[in-house]
Design a protein around this motif. Structure first.
Motif, mmCIF file in Angstrom:
data_model
loop_
_atom_site.group_PDB
_atom_site.id
_atom_site.type_symbol
_atom_site.label_atom_id
_atom_site.label_comp_id
_atom_site.label_asym_id
_atom_site.label_seq_id
_atom_site.Cartn_x
_atom_site.Cartn_y
_atom_site.Cartn_z
ATOM 1 N N PRO A 317 7.015 -9.766 8.779
ATOM 2 C CA PRO A 317 7.743 -10.120 7.502
ATOM 3 C C PRO A 317 6.743 -10.528 6.420
ATOM 4 O O PRO A 317 7.030 -10.128 5.171
ATOM 5 N N LYS A 318 5.780 -11.087 6.826
ATOM 6 C CA LYS A 318 4.712 -11.680 5.773
ATOM 7 C C LYS A 318 3.975 -10.460 5.018
ATOM 8 O O LYS A 318 3.625 -10.673 3.779
ATOM 9 N N TYR A 319 3.818 -9.351 5.596
ATOM 10 C CA TYR A 319 3.323 -8.254 5.171
ATOM 11 C C TYR A 319 4.371 -7.421 4.050
ATOM 12 O O TYR A 319 3.916 -6.953 3.079
ATOM 13 N N ARG A 320 5.372 -7.398 4.987
ATOM 14 C CA ARG A 320 6.584 -6.964 3.833
ATOM 15 C C ARG A 320 6.672 -7.758 2.619
ATOM 16 O O ARG A 320 6.870 -7.115 1.656
ATOM 17 N N THR A 321 6.627 -8.991 2.894
ATOM 18 C CA THR A 321 6.801 -9.838 1.415
ATOM 19 C C THR A 321 5.624 -9.576 0.470
ATOM 20 O O THR A 321 5.717 -9.463 -0.569
ATOM 21 N N MET A 322 4.366 -9.430 1.137
ATOM 22 C CA MET A 322 3.381 -9.029 0.217
ATOM 23 C C MET A 322 3.393 -7.760 -0.586
ATOM 24 O O MET A 322 3.225 -7.617 -1.825
ATOM 25 N N ALA A 323 3.754 -6.677 0.274
ATOM 26 C CA ALA A 323 4.210 -5.468 -0.429
ATOM 27 C C ALA A 323 5.232 -5.603 -1.519
ATOM 28 O O ALA A 323 4.964 -5.018 -2.614
ATOM 29 N N GLU A 324 6.244 -6.501 -1.152
ATOM 30 C CA GLU A 324 7.066 -6.536 -2.285
ATOM 31 C C GLU A 324 6.601 -7.068 -3.442
ATOM 32 O O GLU A 324 7.058 -6.724 -4.617
ATOM 33 N N ARG A 325 5.703 -8.020 -3.508
ATOM 34 C CA ARG A 325 5.245 -8.520 -4.562
ATOM 35 C C ARG A 325 4.211 -7.576 -5.126
ATOM 36 O O ARG A 325 4.250 -7.432 -6.573
ATOM 37 N N GLY A 326 3.432 -6.710 -4.471
ATOM 38 C CA GLY A 326 2.692 -5.640 -4.854
ATOM 39 C C GLY A 326 3.606 -4.780 -5.766
ATOM 40 O O GLY A 326 2.920 -4.106 -6.789
ATOM 41 N N GLU A 327 4.627 -4.266 -5.137
ATOM 42 C CA GLU A 327 5.669 -3.377 -6.091
ATOM 43 C C GLU A 327 5.848 -3.928 -7.498
ATOM 44 O O GLU A 327 6.238 -3.081 -8.424
ATOM 45 N N LYS A 328 5.570 -5.206 -7.685
ATOM 46 C CA LYS A 328 6.065 -5.693 -8.958
ATOM 47 C C LYS A 328 5.067 -5.608 -9.936
ATOM 48 O O LYS A 328 4.817 -5.890 -11.282
ATOM 49 N N ALA A 329 3.879 -5.280 -9.352
ATOM 50 C CA ALA A 329 2.507 -5.238 -10.200
ATOM 51 C C ALA A 329 2.640 -4.112 -11.426
ATOM 52 O O ALA A 329 3.078 -2.934 -11.151
ATOM 53 N N SER A 330 2.305 -4.218 -12.445
ATOM 54 C CA SER A 330 2.200 -3.316 -13.590
ATOM 55 C C SER A 330 0.942 -2.648 -13.614
ATOM 56 O O SER A 330 -0.134 -3.078 -12.965
ATOM 57 N N ALA A 331 0.741 -1.512 -14.028
ATOM 58 C CA ALA A 331 -0.435 -0.785 -14.575
ATOM 59 C C ALA A 331 -1.550 -1.725 -15.283
ATOM 60 O O ALA A 331 -2.728 -1.780 -14.998
ATOM 61 N N THR A 332 -1.077 -2.523 -16.329
ATOM 62 C CA THR A 332 -1.944 -3.180 -16.876
ATOM 63 C C THR A 332 -2.644 -4.318 -16.147
ATOM 64 O O THR A 332 -3.767 -4.618 -16.224
#
Length: 449
Positions: A317-332
């Motif tokens: 679960p902690k790595y799925r949570t990490m990936a969810e945070r990563g999905e929110k990253a912008s190109a900037t």
């Protein structure tokens, strides 16, 4: 005892007929049978190892080895692809897949005659500084099985330090060779970008920060493996004596007093060897890099999970949570992170007027196995990377670094690292070689040696 030989001595014994690859494999398998369950270093073992050892034994008997490493039993980290064994990366879905090819560094080793014993356990996706995962469990330190060997190359270092492998192949994306090598008294090379060519492997969730390098009980073994991995590239000449900047601490980040004492002793040893060593601060502000460091792995995992949903579903679960945070990253945001990396690479290219930089490999001693990090260092509370402050910047800068043990008579090993300029892997070995002491076995923790 065959298993106590370093790789260089073992190969010499093959050449003279003193021992054989089959003898070596039997000795290794006996060690694994005795201590494998205690240390949990291997996530998978080869089923063809004894057959391959027999073939290598026959070749040596004919005086016709296929390469300089023929019959040498080696452990491969479980995020490096090796034909016939899963590259599980600590993940159950990947653990059910068996590749039919070798990643480029493994292919080079096999072409030279290496026998792959099995895969070294790693934390899931190799983004942690300790070695534990839901699929295979926690790996333990041969010098004290209550403690971690670090990560993410924890399985490899535990096996090599316990005599369950003659050498190993690891990866380092933020210190994952250097810190575990330091925790187990080994020598480990984190190559600079491009020194060991990759291809045919798993996703690179840590950009080009992650490089493949050898881990061994002696520096001459690291030299031998590095020569095979790279095609024996010529060393880069650097004036002697070397101008070394010794950096004991980074800003206000704490470091264990015993490690700082060992660091000062290493400084004096290098000075006695004739080098010009100056103690001072790292002449660069790492705050911009550190601010975005955790986001790199999150963004990388997000991209990887999109390409391989089965792996994502099997992830902790902690790595799925990490990936969810990563999905929110912008190109900037990603641009700003990469800009901090490029600024560091430009600034560090000439090592600020020095030939090398000496630092501890870690700010802390090993902590209890299965725990993610020490909660405090030298009485100061720290976060997940408090122990890892010395290593990540080297990966971001793309520079080579050699981890080597400080001279410690008893207790837990303490590691140092020497960082060099681009292309100076062999030169780092030249500098460190005269000051190294022989590997100290973890006796009597693992019984009679």
């Amino acid at each position: 005892m065959i298993w106590k030989k370093d790789a260089t001595a073992l190969l010499a014994a093959f050449a003279t007929g003193q021992t054989t690859p089959s003898d070596a494999v039997r000795a290794i398998l006996s060690r694994i049978a005795a201590f494998g369950s205690c240390l949990n270093a291997y996530s998978a073992l080869s089923t063809t190892l004894e057959h391959e050892a027999g073939a290598a034994t026959e070749r040596w008997a004919r005086g016709a080895p296929i390469g300089p490493l023929d019959g040498l039993p080696v452990i491969i980290k479980d995020n490096i692809v090796s034909a016939g064994l899963p590259a599980a990366w600590g993940n159950a879905a990947l653990g059910r897949r068996v590749p039919d090819h070798d990643e480029r560094p493994v292919a080079r080793l096999r072409a030279a005659g290496v026998l792959v014993i099995g895969k070294g356990n790693t934390p899931e996706f190799a983004v942690e500084g300790f070695t534990d995962n839901l699929t295979f469990g926690a790996t333990r330190n041969p010098f004290d099985p209550e403690l971690t060997p670090g990560g993410s190359s924890g399985g490899v270092v535990a096996a090599v330090a316990a005599g369950m492998a003659f050498a190993g192949l690891g990866t380092d994306g933020g210190g994952s060779i250097r810190r575990p090598a330091g925790y187990t008294g080994l020598v480990g090379l984190k190559p600079g970008i491009g020194h060991v060519m990759r291809g045919g492997g798993l996703a690179q969730v840590l950009l080009d920060f992650e490089t493949v390098g050898p881990i061994a009980r002696s520096l001459r073994d690291v030299r031998l493996l590095d020569a095979v991995l790279t095609g024996d590239q010529p060393a880069t000449a650097v004036p002697q004596p070397a101008r070394i900047l010794a950096v004991p601490t980074l800003g206000d980040a704490p470091c264990d007093p015993d490690i700082l004492t060992a660091f000062e002793a290493t400084v004096e040893t290098l000075r006695a060897a004739g080098h010009q060593v100056v103690t001072g601060a790292l002449p660069y502000d790492l705050s911009a890099l550190n601010a975005g460091w955790g986001r790199i792995g999150e963004i990388g995992l997000a991209a990887y999970f999109l390409r391989d949903p089965d792996v994502a579903r099997a992830a902790a679960p902690k790595y799925r949570t990490m990936a969810e945070r990563g999905e929110k990253a912008s190109a900037t945001e990603l641009y700003e992170i990469l800009n901090a990396v490029y600024d560091l690479r430009n600034a560090a290219a000439a090592l600020w007027g020095h030939d090398a930089i000496l630092m501890p490999a870690s700010a802390a001693h090993p902590w209890p196995a299965g725990e993610s990090h020490p909660p405090e260092i030298a009485g100061h509370p720290v976060g997940r990377r408090g122990h890892a402050v010395y290593t990540g910047w080297v990966n971001a800068a793309g520079l080579p670094a050699l981890a080597f043990p400080a001279t410690v008579e008893q207790g837990m090993p303490i590691g140092m690292q020497l960082v060099g300029g681009a292309g100076r892997e062999r030169w780092l070995m030249d500098v460190v070689e005269p000051i190294l002491t022989p590997f100290r076995w973890p006796d009597p923790v693992l019984g009679p040696m």
